[in-house]
Write a protein that holds these residues in place. Structure first.
Motif, PDB file in Angstrom:
ATOM      1  N   SER A 239     -13.333 -16.204  20.015  1.00 15.82           N
ATOM      2  CA  SER A 239     -14.033 -17.450  19.993  1.00 15.82           C
ATOM      3  C   SER A 239     -14.812 -17.092  21.520  1.00 15.82           C
ATOM      4  N   VAL A 240     -16.016 -17.918  21.677  1.00 17.86           N
ATOM      5  CA  VAL A 240     -16.831 -17.787  22.917  1.00 17.86           C
ATOM      6  C   VAL A 240     -16.510 -18.979  23.872  1.00 17.86           C
ATOM      7  N   ASP A 241     -15.699 -20.126  23.412  1.00 13.67           N
ATOM      8  CA  ASP A 241     -15.509 -21.160  24.000  1.00 13.67           C
ATOM      9  C   ASP A 241     -14.691 -20.864  25.092  1.00 13.67           C
ATOM     10  N   PHE A 242     -14.951 -21.430  26.451  1.00 16.56           N
ATOM     11  CA  PHE A 242     -14.304 -21.070  27.608  1.00 16.56           C
ATOM     12  C   PHE A 242     -12.870 -21.574  27.584  1.00 16.56           C
ATOM     13  N   PRO A 243     -12.605 -22.881  26.931  1.00 15.26           N
ATOM     14  CA  PRO A 243     -11.079 -23.225  26.778  1.00 15.26           C
ATOM     15  C   PRO A 243     -10.199 -22.277  25.884  1.00 15.26           C
ATOM     16  N   GLU A 244     -10.755 -21.863  24.821  1.00 14.77           N
ATOM     17  CA  GLU A 244     -10.111 -21.204  23.757  1.00 14.77           C
ATOM     18  C   GLU A 244      -9.912 -19.657  24.410  1.00 14.77           C
ATOM     19  N   ALA A 246      -9.371 -19.272  27.634  1.00 15.50           N
ATOM     20  CA  ALA A 246      -8.227 -19.139  28.400  1.00 15.50           C
ATOM     21  C   ALA A 246      -6.966 -19.445  27.714  1.00 15.50           C
ATOM     22  N   ALA A 247      -7.021 -20.217  26.415  1.00 14.01           N
ATOM     23  CA  ALA A 247      -5.819 -20.304  25.922  1.00 14.01           C
ATOM     24  C   ALA A 247      -5.259 -18.759  25.381  1.00 14.01           C
ATOM     25  N   ALA A 248      -6.221 -18.290  24.682  1.00 16.91           N
ATOM     26  CA  ALA A 248      -5.927 -16.917  24.337  1.00 16.91           C
ATOM     27  C   ALA A 248      -5.289 -16.100  25.193  1.00 16.91           C
ATOM     28  N   ILE A 249      -5.747 -15.873  26.534  1.00 11.92           N
ATOM     29  CA  ILE A 249      -5.470 -15.040  27.520  1.00 11.92           C
ATOM     30  C   ILE A 249      -3.825 -15.691  28.148  1.00 11.92           C
ATOM     31  N   ASP A 250      -3.681 -16.899  28.117  1.00 10.85           N
ATOM     32  CA  ASP A 250      -2.368 -17.529  28.291  1.00 10.85           C
ATOM     33  C   ASP A 250      -1.307 -17.063  27.241  1.00 10.85           C
ATOM     34  N   ALA A 251      -1.857 -17.028  26.128  1.00 11.52           N
ATOM     35  CA  ALA A 251      -0.715 -16.703  24.978  1.00 11.52           C
ATOM     36  C   ALA A 251      -0.725 -15.112  24.649  1.00 11.52           C
ATOM     37  N   MET A 310     -20.686 -18.728  37.831  1.00 13.69           N
ATOM     38  CA  MET A 310     -19.465 -17.955  38.266  1.00 13.69           C
ATOM     39  C   MET A 310     -18.165 -18.785  38.171  1.00 13.69           C
ATOM     40  N   LEU A 311     -18.340 -19.993  38.995  1.00 15.46           N
ATOM     41  CA  LEU A 311     -17.110 -20.649  39.171  1.00 15.46           C
ATOM     42  C   LEU A 311     -16.531 -21.126  37.909  1.00 15.46           C
ATOM     43  N   ARG A 312     -17.314 -21.725  36.931  1.00 10.34           N
ATOM     44  CA  ARG A 312     -16.820 -22.068  35.616  1.00 10.34           C
ATOM     45  C   ARG A 312     -16.224 -20.989  34.906  1.00 10.34           C
ATOM     46  N   LEU A 313     -16.905 -19.511  35.034  1.00 12.07           N
ATOM     47  CA  LEU A 313     -16.342 -18.477  34.164  1.00 12.07           C
ATOM     48  C   LEU A 313     -14.707 -18.180  34.794  1.00 12.07           C
ATOM     49  N   PHE A 314     -14.783 -18.197  35.998  1.00 16.89           N
ATOM     50  CA  PHE A 314     -13.390 -17.779  36.572  1.00 16.89           C
ATOM     51  C   PHE A 314     -12.449 -19.085  36.492  1.00 16.89           C
ATOM     52  N   TYR A 315     -12.878 -20.051  37.021  1.00 17.80           N
ATOM     53  CA  TYR A 315     -11.794 -21.174  37.120  1.00 17.80           C
ATOM     54  C   TYR A 315     -11.475 -21.826  35.800  1.00 17.80           C
ATOM     55  N   LEU A 318     -11.316 -17.661  32.762  1.00 19.02           N
ATOM     56  CA  LEU A 318     -10.496 -16.455  33.233  1.00 19.02           C
ATOM     57  C   LEU A 318      -9.370 -16.703  34.116  1.00 19.02           C
ATOM     58  N   PRO A 319      -8.943 -17.976  34.525  1.00 19.52           N
ATOM     59  CA  PRO A 319      -7.858 -18.084  35.441  1.00 19.52           C
ATOM     60  C   PRO A 319      -6.361 -17.231  35.050  1.00 19.52           C
ATOM     61  N   GLY A 320      -6.289 -16.979  33.679  1.00 21.34           N
ATOM     62  CA  GLY A 320      -5.369 -16.085  33.294  1.00 21.34           C
ATOM     63  C   GLY A 320      -5.338 -14.806  33.749  1.00 21.34           C
ATOM     64  N   LEU A 321      -6.343 -14.298  34.261  1.00 22.91           N
ATOM     65  CA  LEU A 321      -6.689 -12.888  34.609  1.00 22.91           C
ATOM     66  C   LEU A 321      -7.026 -12.835  36.210  1.00 22.91           C
ATOM     67  N   LYS A 322      -6.499 -13.940  36.726  1.00 22.59           N
ATOM     68  CA  LYS A 322      -6.866 -13.727  38.351  1.00 22.59           C
ATOM     69  C   LYS A 322      -6.231 -12.766  39.157  1.00 22.59           C
ATOM     70  N   ASP A 323      -4.871 -12.405  38.552  1.00 22.08           N
ATOM     71  CA  ASP A 323      -4.196 -11.199  39.614  1.00 22.08           C
ATOM     72  C   ASP A 323      -5.233  -9.895  39.149  1.00 22.08           C
ATOM     73  N   GLU A 324      -5.891  -9.662  38.319  1.00 24.00           N
ATOM     74  CA  GLU A 324      -6.865  -8.794  37.864  1.00 24.00           C
ATOM     75  C   GLU A 324      -8.181  -8.803  38.576  1.00 24.00           C
TER      76      GLU A 324
END
Length: 537
Positions: A239-244, A246-251, A310-315, A318-324
């Protein structure tokens, strides 16, 4: 055959729902932009300038009114492609304000004489030499005053107004986009008009066209990086949706390498737009070559829109990749602050110095983004407001220092300006002190806010580098102030300070008042950004 028949009850796609009221700020700007194109195509030359000016100012004011009316709205609209929430509305309002402030600078025209002193604007034989950025340097118009006004009004380049409105429309969509495809469309809609606007200067045309070509070529590369990164993120999340995403990264739904590559490539596209090192090489050349009013608009509005995206993309995505991605942004922020602050010291052209100043500020703002907390979001938004007012004001002052060939960019020729025009030089010094982060200016509060947010987010070493870089930056700001007030003016060929029209005076005055007010009483705006600093997703 029956196996291929459509089941009308289940297989027909529902019609998309478009929430026009929530999208009204963008729709107003795009509608006015289309109307401006029609004016450009069909209106008589003598009416075109006035109509474009009325449309531009009226459209931006109407869009800002719509943003204010939507305050407090938190909703996903346009089938999830756009989000209307606090950060999006705040960024949109800020973009509209700084864009409206840029209109008087762009609208300076020979029909108003670009009111100048006799030593600069008058030529022999009752002829008026045009001095604005969008008219040929050779254009002199004989005849009576009414004839000159009518003829020079026809010489004005009015196509810049619809181009600017389309760029503003893209900027409004950029920080509100809630999927990668919409964000890419917004990126192109805001970028393409900017490429053209950079090449519209009628003075130093080759420099302006070279800047436009360089901006276009490098911008095309950055857009390709963004699109390629979006493909990787789609391959990872489906998906290209930001919430989806983020959910895929968390999962941990797939190969994390795809997500990391995608995040990196998309980030390159956004880092190019904010002018961060090492993606900053276009900034000094484009800022110097573009007409100064366009430079003012780009330096303020584009940076606000790009940081909003940029804030919307990272916050959000991509919050699940913040360590990277946080260590990478650490490195980019440090390089941006240090390299820009050091290189700015060596500049001899005023616009190039302000360009490297803009790059340095991108690094300072990145320290707020790295915080990855609510304080980082709110402090970044405050910084963008303060920076926008000061930047437009500073470039507005640059448009006033001219000779017979146009604006004077060579820094050495600004020597002694404070003795001949103390008010103009003093106002410019105020903006420079704000850029340096001197107390009682908006720049000090801005830097204190982002550094505090970064420290609370565990980025203390980054804050230390930021403070040291700010100290280095003081050198080239103070050097200009010393040059204006404590150096002897050139013995010959000294520039003249143009007497600004009332609209330009208002822009410079409002920028100065905002710079002082946000430095002395910043709390109302700090409270506002804190209330707005909550993403919907």
């Amino acid at each position: 055959m029956n196996g291929w028949a459509l089941d009308t009850a289940q297989d027909v796609l529902p019609a998309p729902s478009i929430e026009y009221a929530q999208l009204s700020p963008m729709l107003i700007v795009f509608a006015v932009a289309v109307a401006a194109v029609l004016v450009e195509a069909f209106a008589p030359d003598r009416f075109r300038y006035a109509l474009q000016l009325i449309l531009s100012v009226g459209g931006l004011v109407a869009a800002f009114t719509a943003v204010v009316a939507l305050a407090g709205t938190r909703e996903s609209v346009a089938v999830g492609a756009v989000t209307v929430d606090g950060p999006a509305l705040f960024m949109q309002g800020t973009i509209l304000v700084v864009s409206a402030l840029s209109i008087p600078l762009i609208a300076q025209r020979t029909m108003a004489g670009v009111t100048v002193g006799a030593g600069v604007g008058a030529a022999a034989g009752g002829r008026v030499k045009s001095l604005d950025a969008f008219t040929s340097a050779a254009s002199t118009v004989p005849g009576s005053e009414p004839e000159r006004r009518a003829t020079t009004a026809g010489l004005a380049q009015t196509e810049v107004f619809p181009l600017m409105l389309f760029a503003v429309g893209g900027m409004l969509l950029f920080p509100a986009a809630d999927d990668l495809l919409t964000m890419f469309v917004a990126l192109e809609v805001l970028s393409l008009p900017l490429y053209l606007m950079c090449g519209l200067a009628r003075r130093r045309r080759l420099l302006s066209q070279e800047a436009a070509l360089k901006y276009f070529l490098l911008g095309a590369f950055s857009s390709a990086f963004f699109l390629f990164g979006a493909a990787f993120l789609y391959g990872y999340a489906g998906s290209v949706d930001f919430p989806e995403i983020a959910a895929a990264i968390d999962a941990e739904a797939g190969d994390k390498t795809l997500a990391l590559i995608g995040a990196g490539l998309v980030s390159i596209g956004l880092l190019f737009k904010i002018g961060a090192v090492p993606f900053h090489y276009w900034v000094p050349d484009v800022y110097q070559g573009a007409p100064t009013p366009i430079t003012a608009f780009m330096a303020a509005a584009t940076k606000i829109a790009a940081f909003g995206a940029m804030l919307r993309l990272f916050y959000v995505a991509l919050p699940g990749l913040k360590d990277e991605w946080r260590p990478v942004l650490w490195a980019v922020a440090i390089l941006t602050m240090v390299v820009a602050s050091v290189v700015a010291i060596t500049q001899t052209d005023m616009k190039r110095m302000l360009a490297y100043s803009s790059v340095a500020h991108a690094g300072f703002i990145l320290t707020g983004v790295v915080a990855i907390n609510r304080a980082g979001l709110s402090s970044t938004m405050f910084y963008l407001v303060a920076y926008g007012f000061s930047t437009v004001g500073a470039f507005a002052v640059v448009t006033l220092v001219r000779d017979r060939a146009g604006e004077v960019g060579e820094m050495s020729r600004w020597a002694g300006l404070g003795r001949r025009s103390p008010l103009v030089a003093g106002t410019f010094a105020l903006f420079l002190l704000a850029f340096a982060g001197i107390p009682l200016t908006s720049g000090f509060v801005s830097k204190f806010a982002v550094f505090s947010a970064a420290a609370s987010g565990g980025a203390v070493p980054l804050v230390i580098v930021g403070v040291l870089s700010s100290a280095i930056a003081v050198v080239f700001y103070v050097r200009v102030i010393v040059l204006m007030f404590f150096s002897e003016p050139p013995a010959d060929n000294a520039p003249t300070v143009v007497v600004p029209n009332s609209a330009t005076t208002f822009v410079i005055g409002l920028g100065a008042v905002a710079t002082i007010a946000l430095g002395i009483v910043p709390q109302p705006l700090l409270d506002l950004v804190d209330q707005a600093a909550v993403f919907l997703s």
